[in-house]
Design an enzyme around this catalytic site. Structure first.
Site, short mmCIF file in Angstrom:
data_model
loop_
_atom_site.label_atom_id
_atom_site.label_comp_id
_atom_site.label_asym_id
_atom_site.label_seq_id
_atom_site.Cartn_x
_atom_site.Cartn_y
_atom_site.Cartn_z
N ALA A 67 0.82 -1.22 0.00
CA ALA A 67 0.00 0.00 0.00
C ALA A 67 0.84 1.26 0.00
O ALA A 67 0.29 2.37 -0.05
CB ALA A 67 -0.92 0.01 1.23
N LYS A 111 0.26 9.37 -3.43
CA LYS A 111 -1.06 9.27 -4.07
C LYS A 111 -1.73 10.62 -4.34
O LYS A 111 -2.76 10.65 -5.00
CB LYS A 111 -1.99 8.43 -3.19
CG LYS A 111 -2.27 9.04 -1.83
CD LYS A 111 -3.21 8.19 -1.01
CE LYS A 111 -3.55 8.84 0.32
NZ LYS A 111 -4.49 8.03 1.11
N ILE A 123 -1.88 -2.48 -4.20
CA ILE A 123 -3.00 -1.54 -4.07
C ILE A 123 -2.84 -0.50 -5.17
O ILE A 123 -1.92 0.32 -5.15
CB ILE A 123 -3.00 -0.84 -2.70
CG1 ILE A 123 -2.83 -1.86 -1.57
CG2 ILE A 123 -4.24 0.02 -2.53
CD1 ILE A 123 -3.91 -2.88 -1.49
N LYS A 145 -7.27 5.90 -10.98
CA LYS A 145 -6.56 6.93 -11.74
C LYS A 145 -5.51 6.33 -12.67
O LYS A 145 -4.93 7.03 -13.50
CB LYS A 145 -5.93 7.94 -10.78
CG LYS A 145 -6.96 8.78 -10.05
CD LYS A 145 -6.32 9.71 -9.04
CE LYS A 145 -7.37 10.61 -8.40
NZ LYS A 145 -8.42 9.86 -7.70
N VAL A 173 -11.18 6.88 -1.86
CA VAL A 173 -11.51 6.34 -0.54
C VAL A 173 -11.96 7.48 0.37
O VAL A 173 -11.19 8.40 0.66
CB VAL A 173 -10.30 5.61 0.08
CG1 VAL A 173 -10.65 5.10 1.47
CG2 VAL A 173 -9.88 4.45 -0.82
N GLY A 192 -12.65 9.60 3.46
CA GLY A 192 -12.07 9.70 4.80
C GLY A 192 -10.58 9.44 4.86
O GLY A 192 -9.99 9.61 5.91
N SER A 193 -9.95 9.02 3.75
CA SER A 193 -8.52 8.79 3.79
C SER A 193 -7.79 10.13 3.80
O SER A 193 -8.36 11.18 3.47
CB SER A 193 -8.08 7.95 2.59
OG SER A 193 -8.29 8.66 1.38
N THR A 239 -13.64 21.76 -8.01
CA THR A 239 -12.92 22.14 -9.23
C THR A 239 -13.86 22.49 -10.38
O THR A 239 -13.67 23.48 -11.09
CB THR A 239 -11.97 21.01 -9.67
OG1 THR A 239 -12.71 19.80 -9.80
CG2 THR A 239 -10.86 20.82 -8.65
N GLU A 279 -5.76 16.71 -13.66
CA GLU A 279 -7.00 16.19 -13.08
C GLU A 279 -8.02 15.90 -14.17
O GLU A 279 -8.22 16.70 -15.08
CB GLU A 279 -7.58 17.20 -12.08
CG GLU A 279 -8.74 16.66 -11.29
CD GLU A 279 -9.15 17.59 -10.17
OE1 GLU A 279 -9.64 17.09 -9.14
OE2 GLU A 279 -8.97 18.81 -10.32
#
Length: 630
Positions: free
Chosen positions: A372, A376, A414, A418, A457, A459-460, A481, A558
């Protein structure tokens, strides 16, 4: 400060509590003959002060002694000047009435022949003198203290009940000096409330300059927290210190101070039913085994640790680069590990270090790796492309290769949605990591290599919901955005269950994806977070709302929309919400060429060369493209 004031202040500071009580008692005792003199002077036939003293002299010593005893019995000398309020005034009234009664009894005993009404007047005069003496002494001492220690001039925003009570409290303060009210209620402008003038908010800048105001106290507890935060920011721009007072209900505990901003369960923002019990299978692949989790201190890694511990592995190796994150997760998991009988091993290090990775795998006889560890955050990796590529690609390649050389049973990467036709370096680095894993799967038959592709995810760390909640805590605005941007979302619990279940059913080379339903518009999510905090969205339809949503435009790299798989060729699994895809891989020679070119780019510090590599080999990546609609 003049010498007299300094001497008085030093004298007051040097007094003990007992000495201060005696001083106040002496003042009251001195006021008794003064009150008697005034009482006789108010009679129809005035009596001179000398005649008054001569008349009452036989009973005066007894009156003073009895008065002193009553004063101590009532605790009058021990009432602090800055605590002299309604209850203390009531005690002074009792004291005055007792003095009048004592004087009446003593005069009867002495046969002075004075009327009863005269002692009623005496009690009233003494009460006024005693109460007034406290007020005067407090004002004098407060002025001396303020001049000696300096004072903060404050303006109170809000002339309601809270504001007036605040003025009463501050009037006795040594260093804080209230000078004016400001209130939005036009009916109060020009009036005097609690001894202070009330002004319009449009005059704040002028008042700050003319009255030399240092601090503003917000006494408007009925105003929502976001609006208070917005008001505070405007005042802070004037160079003022701003503090807010809680409401009375908050002070007495009936309302939590941060009740509206308490954490909201992440699954409430999913827009679909949370996948729970269905993903609880797969523990057989981790029970009684030695499991290594890289990035163990992150939001995903730490949840992996918790759920793997529930499977009762023999040993859990926590591999983490960040010292504080490793310390925190190790401390959290200690008690859980004792319950499950699992040996917990914290390892501080980088997955890009082949010597350390090799040593850890061999020393602890690792059987399963959950990888993991990764950079990110899209904007940060976009601004630091070589660091992102080195960590995400070479870290994966080093850990996976050493794991395969050692002969572990399973390696689960993991990954991220994206990675599908990415328009940013972070997504491209994750896609290259997937290609590296696919290559190793073809070359090492003893290890099962598989990948699990996440959506966003909730709450990460760094994810959108905590960002929105922090913006709400500051009073807004909430930034989005683009009004059309959408994302797939999952909770951290769902994500980890997906990893564990997919890892247990993997046969090698698959990309596992959770059926996450329809993508969620980010602007809709922003509205949900605002409303879940108990506030309203301020827009054209509701101009008096609490929080505004502002559109800032897509950031570099993005995408407007996200995808879950490169191809539409989905393969079902035994789990109805879990499917996998077989996606095209590159040859061993091509992977070797990619890694060689990337190493050269990193070694030479050439980000353009790094982008050139991913432009050639990562499907869909085009430098500088901001949005790719589905």
């Amino acid at each position: 400060m003049n010498g007299l004031g300094c001497s008085v202040l030093n004298f007051v500071k040097s007094l003990t509590l007992g000495q201060k009580a005696i001083t106040l008692l002496v003042v009251d005792l001195v006021l008794i003959p003064l009150a008697l003199i005034v009482t006789f002077a108010l009679q129809p036939i005035p009596v001179s002060p000398g005649e008054t003293i001569a008349l009452i002299l036989p009973i005066l010593p007894y009156l003073l002694a009895a008065s002193a005893l009553v004063a101590f019995w009532l605790g009058i000398p021990y009432i602090r000047l800055n605590a002299y309020e309604a209850r203390a005034v009531g005690k002074t009234a009792q004291y005055a009435a007792a003095n009048g009664l004592i004087a009446l009894v003593l005069s009867k005993i002495a046969g002075l022949g004075l009327t009863t009404g005269l002692y009623v007047i005496f009690a009233g005069c003494f009460f006024l003198f005693s109460a007034a003496s406290r007020v005067v002494m407090l004002q004098i001492l407060t002025a001396i203290y303020r001049r000696d220690e300096g004072h903060t001039r404050v303006m109170i925003y809000g002339a309601g009940t809270t504001g007036t009570q605040l003025v009463s409290a501050l009037n006795a303060h040594k260093t804080i000096y209230p000078v004016a009210f400001v209130d939005d209620n036009a009916a109060l402008h020009g009036l005097t409330v609690a001894g202070l003038p009330v002004h319009s908010p449009v005059r704040i800048r002028e008042l700050v300059r003319d009255k030399q105001i240092d601090r503003v106290l917000l006494a408007v507890p009925s105003l929502s927290q976001p609006k208070q935060a917005q008001l505070a920011r405007r005042l802070q721009k004037l160079g003022l210190e701003v503090q807010a007072l809680p409401s009375f209900s908050q002070l007495i505990g009936e309302e939590e101070l941060v009740d509206k901003l308490k954490p909201v369960e992440s699954h409430t923002f999913l827009g679909r039913q949370q996948v729970c019990t269905e993903l609880e299978r797969g523990c057989e692949s981790y029970a009684d085994r030695v499991v290594l989790i890289s990035g163990a201190g992150g939001s995903i890694g730490s949840e992996l640790c918790r759920q793997v511990l529930a499977c009762r592995p023999a040993k859990l190796v926590l591999y983490e680069l960040n010292e504080l994150a490793l310390y925190n997760v190790d401390m959290e998991l200690r008690s859980l590990a004792e319950v499950t009988g699992t040996e917990l091993v914290p390892v501080l290090g980088s997955v890009t270090d082949p010597r350390q990775v090799r040593g850890v795998l061999a020393e602890h006889k690792v059987q399963v790796v959950l990888h993991a560890a990764a950079y990110k955050h899209v904007p940060l990796v976009e601004a630091n492309p070589l660091a992102g590529l080195a960590n995400n690609v070479f870290g994966t390649q080093t850990l996976a290769r050493e794991a395969a050389e050692y002969g572990i049973e399973r390696f689960i990467l993991i990954s991220s949605d994206k990675a599908v036709r990415p328009t940013n370096v972070m997504g491209a680095s994750k896609r290259l990591a997937e290609l590296v894993i696919q290559d190793l799967e073809t070359r090492y038959t003893g290890t099962v290599f598989t990948m699990v592709r996440f959506g966003n995810v909730l709450g990460s760390s760094g994810s959108v919901v905590p960002l929105f909640q922090e913006q709400i805590r500051r009073g807004g605005p909430v930034t989005v955005t683009d009004p059309k941007v959408t994302r797939y979302f999952m909770t951290v619990q769902e994500a980890v269950r997906l990893v564990l279940t997919a890892g247990s059913m993997a046969r090698g080379g698959e990309v596992f994806v959770l059926d996450m339903g329809a993508p969620v518009p980010i602007v809709q999510l922003a509205r949900q977070v605002i409303e879940s905090a108990g506030y309203t969205v301020r827009d054209d339809a509701t101009p008096d709302g609490d929080i505004e949503i502002v559109f800032t435009g897509l950031r570099p790299g993005e995408k407007m929309f996200e995808e879950l798989t490169i191809t539409d060729d989905h393969i079902g699994t035994r789990h109805p919400k879990l499917f996998c895809a077989r996606e095209q891989s590159l040859s061993e020679i091509e992977i070797a060429g990619i890694l060689r070119s990337l190493r050269q780019a990193v070694a030479s510090g050439d980000p353009d060369a790094g982008r050139a590599v991913i432009t050639r080999w990562v499907e869909g990546y085009v430098p500088g493209v901001k949005s790719v609609p589905l």
